[in-house]
Design a protein around this motif. Structure first.
Motif, PDB file in Angstrom:
ATOM      1  N   ILE A  78       0.787  -1.058  -0.037  1.00  0.00           N
ATOM      2  CA  ILE A  78      -0.020   0.000   0.022  1.00  0.00           C
ATOM      3  C   ILE A  78       0.892   1.345   0.084  1.00  0.00           C
ATOM      4  O   ILE A  78       0.861   2.082  -0.688  1.00  0.00           O
ATOM      5  CB  ILE A  78      -1.016   0.032   1.172  1.00  0.00           C
ATOM      6  CG1 ILE A  78      -1.859  -1.284   1.269  1.00  0.00           C
ATOM      7  CG2 ILE A  78      -1.687   1.335   1.362  1.00  0.00           C
ATOM      8  CD1 ILE A  78      -2.689  -1.579   2.218  1.00  0.00           C
ATOM      9  N   VAL A  79       1.910   1.354   0.785  1.00  0.00           N
ATOM     10  CA  VAL A  79       2.682   2.407   0.780  1.00  0.00           C
ATOM     11  C   VAL A  79       3.505   2.460  -0.433  1.00  0.00           C
ATOM     12  O   VAL A  79       3.473   3.699  -1.125  1.00  0.00           O
ATOM     13  CB  VAL A  79       3.962   2.174   1.967  1.00  0.00           C
ATOM     14  CG1 VAL A  79       4.850   3.498   1.975  1.00  0.00           C
ATOM     15  CG2 VAL A  79       3.392   2.385   3.319  1.00  0.00           C
ATOM     16  N   VAL A  80       4.166   1.558  -1.066  1.00  0.00           N
ATOM     17  CA  VAL A  80       4.509   1.746  -2.397  1.00  0.00           C
ATOM     18  C   VAL A  80       3.589   2.276  -3.545  1.00  0.00           C
ATOM     19  O   VAL A  80       3.922   2.889  -4.200  1.00  0.00           O
ATOM     20  CB  VAL A  80       5.217   0.242  -2.681  1.00  0.00           C
ATOM     21  CG1 VAL A  80       6.097   0.472  -4.202  1.00  0.00           C
ATOM     22  CG2 VAL A  80       6.433  -0.077  -1.592  1.00  0.00           C
ATOM     23  N   ALA A  81       2.438   1.640  -3.489  1.00  0.00           N
ATOM     24  CA  ALA A  81       1.595   2.102  -4.318  1.00  0.00           C
ATOM     25  C   ALA A  81       1.093   3.705  -4.390  1.00  0.00           C
ATOM     26  O   ALA A  81       0.722   4.131  -5.385  1.00  0.00           O
ATOM     27  CB  ALA A  81       0.160   1.479  -4.140  1.00  0.00           C
ATOM     28  N   ILE A  82       1.316   4.005  -3.056  1.00  0.00           N
ATOM     29  CA  ILE A  82       0.833   5.596  -2.916  1.00  0.00           C
ATOM     30  C   ILE A  82       2.038   6.469  -2.842  1.00  0.00           C
ATOM     31  O   ILE A  82       1.891   7.480  -3.444  1.00  0.00           O
ATOM     32  CB  ILE A  82      -0.180   5.803  -1.706  1.00  0.00           C
ATOM     33  CG1 ILE A  82      -1.455   5.010  -2.002  1.00  0.00           C
ATOM     34  CG2 ILE A  82      -0.372   7.045  -1.631  1.00  0.00           C
ATOM     35  CD1 ILE A  82      -2.380   4.752  -0.784  1.00  0.00           C
ATOM     36  N   ASP A  83       2.939   6.151  -2.173  1.00  0.00           N
ATOM     37  CA  ASP A  83       4.127   7.082  -1.900  1.00  0.00           C
ATOM     38  C   ASP A  83       5.279   6.618  -2.546  1.00  0.00           C
ATOM     39  O   ASP A  83       6.356   7.327  -2.394  1.00  0.00           O
ATOM     40  CB  ASP A  83       4.317   6.914  -0.238  1.00  0.00           C
ATOM     41  CG  ASP A  83       3.568   8.143   0.245  1.00  0.00           C
ATOM     42  OD1 ASP A  83       2.765   8.560  -0.337  1.00  0.00           O
ATOM     43  OD2 ASP A  83       3.631   7.955   1.650  1.00  0.00           O
ATOM     44  N   ASP A  84       5.386   5.238  -3.246  1.00  0.00           N
ATOM     45  CA  ASP A  84       6.592   4.762  -3.798  1.00  0.00           C
ATOM     46  C   ASP A  84       7.403   4.296  -2.732  1.00  0.00           C
ATOM     47  O   ASP A  84       7.047   4.317  -1.770  1.00  0.00           O
ATOM     48  CB  ASP A  84       7.347   5.609  -4.930  1.00  0.00           C
ATOM     49  CG  ASP A  84       8.109   6.770  -4.660  1.00  0.00           C
ATOM     50  OD1 ASP A  84       8.823   6.630  -3.469  1.00  0.00           O
ATOM     51  OD2 ASP A  84       8.014   7.946  -5.180  1.00  0.00           O
TER      52      ASP A  84
END
Length: 143
Positions: A78-84
């Motif tokens: 989720i973090v990577v999907a939104i904040d990279d």
């Protein structure tokens, strides 16, 4: 450390994971339940959809749904999907060129913390978080 978008994305996916029913949930319902602006939440869901974590369906019975079982989705995704991946790869001070060859003053300490955080997020599923919410009666909404 996490952007507001990422915080909201985590809360929204956690909301979906904590529901007893499968199927699509309208963005308006989620927006109202979590007190997050509908347009802002829509943009976040677009990122999660693009990354393959959510699917969407238009129409009267439409909305969004998780693409996989909540036990198979971890917080890292989720973090990577939104904040990279910046939180897990870049200098905490934002200094260009910081790395093992030319470390900033916090580099050595941050690398350890960053790796622990990445491990924590990779090892924590939405299902585990949803269980904790139910066990501890934690509210997802802002009070």
């Amino acid at each position: 450390m996490l952007s507001k978008s990422c915080e909201y994305g985590m809360r929204a996916t956690l909301y979906l994971a904590s529901l007893d029913e499968d199927g699509y949930v309208s963005i308006g319902t989620i927006s109202d339940a979590l007190d997050i602006s509908f347009p802002y939440l829509t943009k976040i869901f677009q990122q999660l959809n693009k990354s393959g974590l959510l699917t969407s369906h238009r129409g009267p019975s439409g909305g969004v749904a998780l693409t996989r079982d909540p036990a198979a989705i971890n917080l890292y995704e989720i973090v990577v999907a939104i904040d990279d991946e910046a939180l897990f790869t870049e200098c905490v001070l934002g200094l260009p060129g910081c790395g093992n060859a030319d470390p900033c003053p916090l580099h050595d300490q941050w690398v350890d913390q960053r790796d622990q955080l990445a491990t924590l997020f990779r090892n924590t599923s939405l299902a585990a978080m949803a269980t904790r919410i139910q066990d501890y009666n934690v509210r997802l909404t802002v009070t």
